[in-house]
Structures are given as structure tokens and as C-alpha cells.
Design a protein around this motif. Structure first.
Motif, mmCIF file in Angstrom:
data_model
loop_
_atom_site.group_PDB
_atom_site.id
_atom_site.type_symbol
_atom_site.label_atom_id
_atom_site.label_comp_id
_atom_site.label_asym_id
_atom_site.label_seq_id
_atom_site.Cartn_x
_atom_site.Cartn_y
_atom_site.Cartn_z
ATOM 1 N N LEU A 66 2.247 -0.642 -10.730
ATOM 2 C CA LEU A 66 1.852 -0.358 -9.889
ATOM 3 C C LEU A 66 0.396 -0.382 -10.049
ATOM 4 O O LEU A 66 -0.924 -0.875 -9.621
ATOM 5 C CB LEU A 66 1.548 0.816 -9.305
ATOM 6 C CG LEU A 66 2.620 0.923 -8.052
ATOM 7 C CD1 LEU A 66 2.568 2.719 -7.665
ATOM 8 C CD2 LEU A 66 1.775 -0.081 -6.867
ATOM 9 N N ALA A 95 -5.084 8.155 -6.819
ATOM 10 C CA ALA A 95 -4.698 6.629 -7.287
ATOM 11 C C ALA A 95 -4.847 5.900 -6.242
ATOM 12 O O ALA A 95 -4.901 4.089 -6.992
ATOM 13 C CB ALA A 95 -3.710 7.223 -8.155
ATOM 14 N N ALA A 104 -6.162 4.781 -3.828
ATOM 15 C CA ALA A 104 -7.238 4.233 -3.603
ATOM 16 C C ALA A 104 -8.769 2.961 -5.022
ATOM 17 O O ALA A 104 -8.417 2.795 -4.608
ATOM 18 C CB ALA A 104 -8.146 5.710 -3.044
ATOM 19 N N SER A 105 -7.535 4.005 -6.052
ATOM 20 C CA SER A 105 -8.285 3.670 -6.835
ATOM 21 C C SER A 105 -8.526 2.067 -7.871
ATOM 22 O O SER A 105 -8.688 1.875 -8.412
ATOM 23 C CB SER A 105 -8.349 5.220 -8.043
ATOM 24 O OG SER A 105 -6.789 4.493 -8.873
ATOM 25 N N LEU A 106 -6.659 2.859 -6.753
ATOM 26 C CA LEU A 106 -5.953 0.537 -6.996
ATOM 27 C C LEU A 106 -6.186 -0.352 -6.146
ATOM 28 O O LEU A 106 -6.256 -1.639 -6.364
ATOM 29 C CB LEU A 106 -4.572 1.180 -7.325
ATOM 30 C CG LEU A 106 -3.921 1.157 -8.644
ATOM 31 C CD1 LEU A 106 -2.073 1.417 -8.373
ATOM 32 C CD2 LEU A 106 -3.610 0.662 -9.149
ATOM 33 N N GLY A 107 -7.385 -0.360 -5.367
ATOM 34 C CA GLY A 107 -7.982 -0.517 -4.605
ATOM 35 C C GLY A 107 -6.836 -0.973 -2.752
ATOM 36 O O GLY A 107 -7.740 -1.565 -1.912
ATOM 37 N N VAL A 108 -6.630 0.307 -2.748
ATOM 38 C CA VAL A 108 -5.618 0.636 -1.574
ATOM 39 C C VAL A 108 -6.862 0.902 -0.123
ATOM 40 O O VAL A 108 -7.622 2.248 -0.920
ATOM 41 C CB VAL A 108 -5.203 1.659 -1.029
ATOM 42 C CG1 VAL A 108 -4.594 1.992 0.176
ATOM 43 C CG2 VAL A 108 -3.838 0.944 -2.232
ATOM 44 N N PRO A 154 -5.479 9.887 -11.924
ATOM 45 C CA PRO A 154 -5.833 11.546 -11.616
ATOM 46 C C PRO A 154 -5.339 12.698 -12.401
ATOM 47 O O PRO A 154 -4.140 12.143 -12.874
ATOM 48 C CB PRO A 154 -5.289 11.302 -9.938
ATOM 49 C CG PRO A 154 -4.969 10.650 -10.270
ATOM 50 C CD PRO A 154 -4.592 9.442 -11.319
ATOM 51 N N ARG A 210 -13.053 -3.574 -8.514
ATOM 52 C CA ARG A 210 -12.988 -2.445 -8.864
ATOM 53 C C ARG A 210 -12.023 -1.588 -9.610
ATOM 54 O O ARG A 210 -12.278 -1.069 -10.876
ATOM 55 C CB ARG A 210 -14.215 -1.300 -7.972
ATOM 56 C CG ARG A 210 -14.334 0.084 -7.931
ATOM 57 C CD ARG A 210 -14.464 1.094 -7.144
ATOM 58 N NE ARG A 210 -12.906 1.457 -6.389
ATOM 59 C CZ ARG A 210 -12.573 1.744 -5.408
ATOM 60 N NH1 ARG A 210 -13.426 1.128 -4.049
ATOM 61 N NH2 ARG A 210 -10.892 1.783 -5.427
ATOM 62 N N ALA A 211 -11.457 -2.216 -8.696
ATOM 63 C CA ALA A 211 -9.774 -1.244 -9.299
ATOM 64 C C ALA A 211 -9.811 -2.170 -10.882
ATOM 65 O O ALA A 211 -8.981 -1.394 -11.145
ATOM 66 C CB ALA A 211 -8.547 -1.364 -8.442
ATOM 67 N N ALA A 254 0.821 -1.097 0.198
ATOM 68 C CA ALA A 254 -0.065 0.095 -0.167
ATOM 69 C C ALA A 254 1.011 1.139 0.346
ATOM 70 O O ALA A 254 0.458 2.322 -0.515
ATOM 71 C CB ALA A 254 -0.770 -0.455 1.275
ATOM 72 N N GLY A 261 -13.498 -3.423 -3.485
ATOM 73 C CA GLY A 261 -12.506 -2.671 -3.844
ATOM 74 C C GLY A 261 -11.723 -3.233 -5.010
ATOM 75 O O GLY A 261 -11.687 -2.362 -5.699
ATOM 76 N N TYR A 299 -1.491 -3.494 -8.960
ATOM 77 C CA TYR A 299 -1.542 -3.678 -8.091
ATOM 78 C C TYR A 299 -2.843 -4.695 -7.503
ATOM 79 O O TYR A 299 -3.002 -5.355 -6.601
ATOM 80 C CB TYR A 299 -1.813 -2.606 -6.893
ATOM 81 C CG TYR A 299 -2.192 -2.272 -5.752
ATOM 82 C CD1 TYR A 299 -1.112 -2.040 -4.861
ATOM 83 C CD2 TYR A 299 -3.563 -2.205 -5.145
ATOM 84 C CE1 TYR A 299 -0.907 -2.300 -3.448
ATOM 85 C CE2 TYR A 299 -3.398 -2.232 -4.118
ATOM 86 C CZ TYR A 299 -2.207 -2.180 -2.771
ATOM 87 O OH TYR A 299 -2.563 -2.144 -1.381
ATOM 88 N N PRO A 300 -3.870 -3.807 -7.869
ATOM 89 C CA PRO A 300 -5.240 -4.753 -7.290
ATOM 90 C C PRO A 300 -5.414 -6.414 -8.239
ATOM 91 O O PRO A 300 -6.462 -7.406 -8.240
ATOM 92 C CB PRO A 300 -6.242 -4.500 -8.716
ATOM 93 C CG PRO A 300 -5.646 -3.581 -9.605
ATOM 94 C CD PRO A 300 -4.229 -3.084 -9.360
ATOM 95 N N LEU A 326 -14.125 6.774 -5.204
ATOM 96 C CA LEU A 326 -13.140 7.586 -4.331
ATOM 97 C C LEU A 326 -14.522 8.147 -3.438
ATOM 98 O O LEU A 326 -13.990 8.439 -2.430
ATOM 99 C CB LEU A 326 -12.381 8.523 -4.918
ATOM 100 C CG LEU A 326 -11.980 7.638 -5.805
ATOM 101 C CD1 LEU A 326 -10.724 8.377 -6.603
ATOM 102 C CD2 LEU A 326 -10.444 6.547 -5.616
ATOM 103 N N ALA A 330 2.138 2.167 -3.305
ATOM 104 C CA ALA A 330 0.844 1.950 -4.294
ATOM 105 C C ALA A 330 0.460 4.032 -3.583
ATOM 106 O O ALA A 330 0.155 5.162 -4.697
ATOM 107 C CB ALA A 330 -0.598 1.712 -3.851
ATOM 108 N N LEU A 331 0.648 4.397 -2.560
ATOM 109 C CA LEU A 331 0.886 6.110 -1.929
ATOM 110 C C LEU A 331 2.062 6.697 -2.458
ATOM 111 O O LEU A 331 1.252 8.051 -2.888
ATOM 112 C CB LEU A 331 0.375 6.080 -0.600
ATOM 113 C CG LEU A 331 -0.478 5.693 0.493
ATOM 114 C CD1 LEU A 331 -0.683 5.305 1.221
ATOM 115 C CD2 LEU A 331 -1.757 6.575 -0.300
#
Lengths: 334, 257
Positions: free
Chosen positions: B100, A221, A223-227, B83, B75-76, A211, B72, B103-104, B53, A214-215
Motif C-alpha cells: 500500500l 493513512a 488520505a496521506s497515501l492520496g485517497v 499515524p 503530495r503522497a 481506495a 494529492g 499506492y501513490p 490532512l 488503502a482504507l
């Protein structure tokens, strides 16, 4: 995955046991490396008492507390995406220090009593509870930081009040010395009390390593990746409070390790907040071991406090590093 | 038009203001949709609500399932969100940043799969960022960073791609490059929704246009039918000149009304 600093990690993983061995050897009665290992193994004779009962707990505490501080610093810097973040940010260490100071001052206990770390851990837990309660479900990072700052200031004021109201000057002095941070005369009991909290914090913090990476892209961004930002923040606050709270409760305040350890390794990890964590923990362990060895080597009428030494040797080191990276830092946009 | 995303009466309240007001629209596979509107129209808020978000009223359905019911990570994987502004807080290597986007698809214990590697390489190649894959992102120019940020979003290989002003603060060439890349992502089958301020760019590249004002979607349809001088004058408060280029009518803001 590109960029894991494998060679650095191996080098640090080799350095830590060497420093631990050195830590078993150094003290009022010096032991050779072989003698230290034999004494540790055999369990017979005065050398064994020194190695096993006096120096081994101290050594293991230095390594595990140093690792906790390094890991907490790396985790907070990852969460906040800011290289200035350090473990004292959320107030848990200050709360632990205040609670421990209280029992030293008014419980008429020696600073090395095992009640002191228990009180410190309780103090840290109360501060996390307060922080989470204040911040609530949807709190922004700014709100959490401000709440942490308020709690830290409050705990700092409480510690000052305790020193102010100490029943006599000797007790005030004992509290003041304890606050400087030391691993002197810590026993196996201290290790047993703190270890579950330290290990729990390592697990909680390491689970969030991805996480943090990703941050790097910012909160939206990530959060949109699922974090799950709320969960990540909560786990980091709890993990740091458990680990650093327990560390402070056992050893008093040890500054600088949490701030500097991640910096020492960051460039070797290509600045990846996930890859920084393990090397930062090892670097923290090595730093605190080295500091705790040096307080026993430096001749002084009173043993120097390790918390003083970490800052004394840490700051020039840190400045040298900033100096060497100055050009790069100046060149990069904020 | 087979809709993959359906938004019905999507509303977002921030404080006491209804920033997005009952927005209803569809996004289709293989279609590049431009979201246009004056400042404060609620475009970014709409994008963030679509990305899950921020909490929103109304329903968003993606491939027949409601956004709210998706965990989550799922969805990702379905919805990649880019952004505003290519933000990188640490000087990570470009390839690590693009990775990255995967990541999901993984979790704390899994290592990158061949699929992950292929997706990252494809994204690096598509955006022409492979040449600096091993460089820290801070050593790149603004245009190069924008391409890296886009590569990260493409690497997810999500069927829906949301990009918030991806051309802002880019030079003329990079604006075209980024719009071409988004158009290509749509040609490859994704539903792409992009906030664009430059109406000329929107007219040149988008298949469809969503026009917003005051939180409401005021027009939705084919690019040529929405980017009409009357609509532009009404919504943006500018008098446009219409120029023909390669058979496409391009609106050029001439003077404020």
C-alpha cells in the motif's frame, strides 16, 4: 499482487451461468437443459415464450441484482472497514421502497408495472441528494451514517404510513407482498429500466476498490497515501444508491445478500477489501439465483417471496460460517 | 543545512482554539528530527497539517513547491505519513499492506511495476518483516505490527517521512529497533520528522529537535543544544537528570516540578 482469489472467482464465474440455465429450466412447466437452450435460441413455440419472455428477464434480473447487492455490500464494508455494513445503511433502498409503495398504493398500479421501478429509482436518487446535502463537503463518516440512518428511518416510516393509509386492504396486501421482494412476473422492461443504473453502480464501486484497500490503514493513512476521502465516500454513497435503489425498485426488498456475499468470499481473498469485490458480486448473483430457483421448486400454494428465502437460507449459512470462524474471531483483537 | 521542507507561520485552528500557532521550522535531507513537547502541545496536529490532512494557514514548501499546490498523489509520493498506533482494520497479508506504500505510484488500472516490487522488498527486508510477508497482520505481535506499519511508510520511498509516536506501546527492544530504522531512513537521504515522548530516545537518535509547547515551536536546533536541562524543566515541568552514555548527554526525568 498476492492473494487474488483466482480459483474461487473462476469457480463462481462458472457457477453463475449454470444457475442461470437452471433458472430457465425451473417453473410450472419444467424444461430440460437442452430444451431450455433450444427454446431460448429458436424463438418458436410455447417453450420459447416461457424461456425467453418469462424466465430470461427473471434470470438476468436475479443475476444482476444479486451481483449489485454483493458488490454494494463489499464496497460499504470496505469503505466503513466494518464487516457489518450492508446496503441498507444509507437509506437508499428504504427510500426506493417507500416511493415504489406509494405508486402501488395510490397510483392504482399493479406491483409489476414499470412505473413502480421508475418511482423507486427516483426515490433512491432523492435520498442520495438529501444525504449529500445534509452531509456537506467535509462531513465525517459518522455524520454521513447518522444522516443515512435518519433518512432510512424516515423512509421506513413513510412506507408504514402508506400501508396505514392504503385505500383498501387488498392494496395494502399488495404493497406488503411487494416489499417482501420477488422477481415473479418481471419483464424485459424491468431489465431495461434497471440495467443502466445497475451497470453504472458496478463501475462506480469497482473504481474505488484500491481506495478500500488503502482504507485498511485507517482514514488518515489512506488520505496521506492520496485517497480523496470525500470523493470516495460520495462515489460509494451514489454507487450503492443507484444500484441498490434500482434493485429494490424492480424486485422489492431483498435482504441479507449484500451482507452475506462478501463474508462468503472474504477469507479466500485474504480479507483484502479490493480483492473481495468481484467474488462478492459473483457470490451475490449465485445466491439470488439459487434463492429465486428455490422459490419455484418449493411447493406452496402461493409462491414464496425471494426476499423471504434469502434470509431463510442465508441465516443458517451465515451462522454456520460464524461458528466455524468463531475461534479465529475470538482470537483477534478488535 | 539544505532544507527540503520549510514551514512558515503554520497555524491550525480547531473550533476556536489555535492548536498550532505560527510554527516556523525547517526539515533537511538526511536529517532525523525529533518533535518533542508535552501532551496537548499540538505535535500530532502539526504532523497532520504537514501531511496535508487538515487545512492550515501559513505556507509549507517542499522542494521549493508549496504543499497546497501539489495534487494529492504527488503530495503522497513526496511525503510519507505514519499515524499513531499501527492500525489495520482487516487481517490483510503483510506484503499486501506494505505494498500500500506504493499506492501513490500507481492508479486503478496499473499493476505493480518492478520498481514497486523492489521498494516493497527493500522495506520488508529493512524492517525484518519479510519472514512473515505471507501472514495475516492480525497474527503478529504489537512490535511486529509497528514494524509492518513502518515498512508501509518506507515502501513509498518518499523524500520526507513523518512518523507520529512510532515507539508508543512498544517494548524496550522494539523502541530501539524502530528508532534505528528511522535514523537509517534519514541516513539514506530522507528528511525524517518523528514525534517522540521519550526524551532519552530523542537524545540518543535524533540529529535535531523541535520542541513545542502550547501550539508554538519554542526551540529548534541540534539535539544537544535543545535538550538542555533548563529547557526541559521549563517546557515539560520536570526536573531532569543528565546521564552520559557513549559520549551523549541523555535527559532522564527525575521528578515533576
Amino acid at each position: 499482487m498476492p492473494g487474488f482469489p483466482l480459483r474461487l472467482t473462476i469457480a463462481l464465474a462458472a457457477l453463475v451461468p449454470l444457475l442461470m440455465l437452471a433458472s430457465l429450466m425451473v417453473g410450472a412447466a419444467g424444461l430440460s437443459p437442452v430444451d431450455a437452450l433450444v427454446a431460448l435460441w429458436s424463438g418458436e413455440g410455447p417453450a420459447s415464450i416461457i424461456a425467453r419472455d418469462i424466465r430470461l428477464p427473471r434470470t438476468l434480473l436475479a443475476a444482476s441484482i444479486g451481483a449489485t447487492l454483493g458488490l454494494s455490500g463489499a464496497a460499504l464494508q470496505g469503505l466503513l472497514r466494518n464487516p457489518l455494513a450492508e446496503p441498507a445503511l444509507f437509506g437508499a433502498p428504504q427510500a426506493a421502497a417507500a416511493a415504489s409503495s406509494f405508486v402501488i398504493a395510490f397510483g392504482f398500479l399493479s406491483a409489476t408495472s414499470t412505473v413502480v421501478p421508475l418511482a423507486g429509482i427516483a426515490g433512491a436518487l432523492v435520498s442520495i441528494g438529501g444525504l449529500v446535502a445534509i452531509a456537506g463537503r467535509r462531513a465525517s463518516l459518522t455524520v454521513i451514517l447518522l444522516a443515512g440512518l435518519a433518512l432510512a428511518s424516515f423512509a421506513g416510516a413513510a412506507t408504514a404510513l402508506i400501508l396505514n393509509l392504503a385505500p383498501n386492504p387488498f392494496i395494502a396486501l399488495e404493497v406488503a407482498f411487494w416489499l417482501l421482494g420477488s422477481l415473479e412476473d418481471r419483464s424485459v422492461d424491468h431489465l431495461v429500466i434497471s440495467a443502466p443504473f445497475l451497470v453504472a453502480s458496478w463501475i462506480v464501486l469497482m473504481l474505488n476498490a484500491r481506495a478500500f484497500r488503502a482504507l485498511t490503514l485507517g482514514e488518515d493513512a489512506a488520505a496521506s497515501l492520496g485517497v480523496d476521502l470525500f470523493r470516495t465516500r460520495l462515489l460509494v454513497v451514489v454507487g450503492v444508491a443507484l444500484g441498490v435503489g434500482a434493485a429494490v425498485a424492480v424486485a422489492g426488498s431483498i435482504g441479507f445478500v449484500g451482507l452475506v456475499a462478501p463474508h462468503l468470499v472474504r477469507r479466500y481473498a485474504d480479507s483484502d477489501p479490493a480483492h473481495v469485490m468481484l467474488p462478492a458480486a459473483l457470490a451475490g448473483a449465485a445466491l439470488l439465483l439459487a434463492a429465486d430457483i428455490s422459490v419455484r421448486i418449493i411447493p406452496a400454494a402461493i409462491e414464496l417471496k425471494v426476499g423471504v428465502v434469502t434470509a431463510l437460507i442465508g441465516v443458517p449459512f451465515f451462522l454456520a460460517m460464524i461458528f466455524s470462524e468463531r475461534r479465529m474471531l475470538e482470537g483477534s483483537p478488535s | 543545512m539544505t532544507a527540503i521542507v520549510t514551514a512558515e507561520n503554520l497555524s491550525v485552528v480547531i473550533g476556536h482554539a489555535k492548536v498550532v500557532d505560527a510554527a516556523t521550522f525547517r526539515l533537511a535531507r538526511g536529517t532525523f528530527t525529533a518533535l518533542v513537547g508535552p501532551n496537548g502541545a499540538g505535535k500530532t496536529t502539526l504532523m497532520r497539517a504537514l501531511a496535508g490532512l487538515i487545512p492550515a494557514e501559513g505556507t509549507v514548501t517542499i522542494e521549493g513547491r508549496t504543499l497546497a499546490s501539489m495534487p494529492g498523489r504527488e503530495r503522497a509520493r513526496t511525503l510519507a505519513y505514519l499515524p499513531q498506533g499501527a492500525v489495520f482494520h482487516w487481517p490483510l497479508r503483510v506484503d499486501a499492506l506494505v505494498a500500500l506504500g506504493r499506492y501513490p505510484h500507481g492508479d486503478a488500472l496499473s499493476s505493480p511495476t518492478p520498481d514497486d516490487r523492489r521498494a516493497v522488498e527493500a522495506a520488508l527486508t529493512a524492517t525484518a518483516t519479510a519472514q512473515f510477508a505471507a501472514r495475516p497482520v492480525t497474527t503478529l505481535s504489537g512490535g511486529e505490527r509497528a514494524r509492518v506499519a513502518l515498512a508501509r511508510a518506507l515502501a513509498t520511498q518518499a523524500p520526507v517521512l513523518l512518523a507520529d509516536e512510532p515507539t508508543v506501546s512498544l517494548d524496550a527492544r522494539h523502541q530501539l529497533v524502530v528508532m534505528q530504522l528511522l535514523q537509517k531512513a534519514a541516513r539514506n537521504g530522507a528528511a525524517v520528522l518523528t514525534v517522540v515522548h521519550d526524551l532519552t530516545l530523542a537524545a540518543r537518535f535524533a540529529d535535531r529537535v523541535l520542541m513545542m509547547r502550547g501550539g508554538r515551536v519554542v526551540a529548534e536546533g541540534d539535539t544537544a543544544s535543545v535538550l538542555q536541562p533548563e529547557w526541559i524543566a521549563e517546557v515539560f515541568g520536570v526536573e531532569p537528570a543528565m546521564l552520559a552514555l557513549d559520549g551523549v548527554q541523555l535527559p532522564l526525568p527525575r521528578r515533576p516540578l
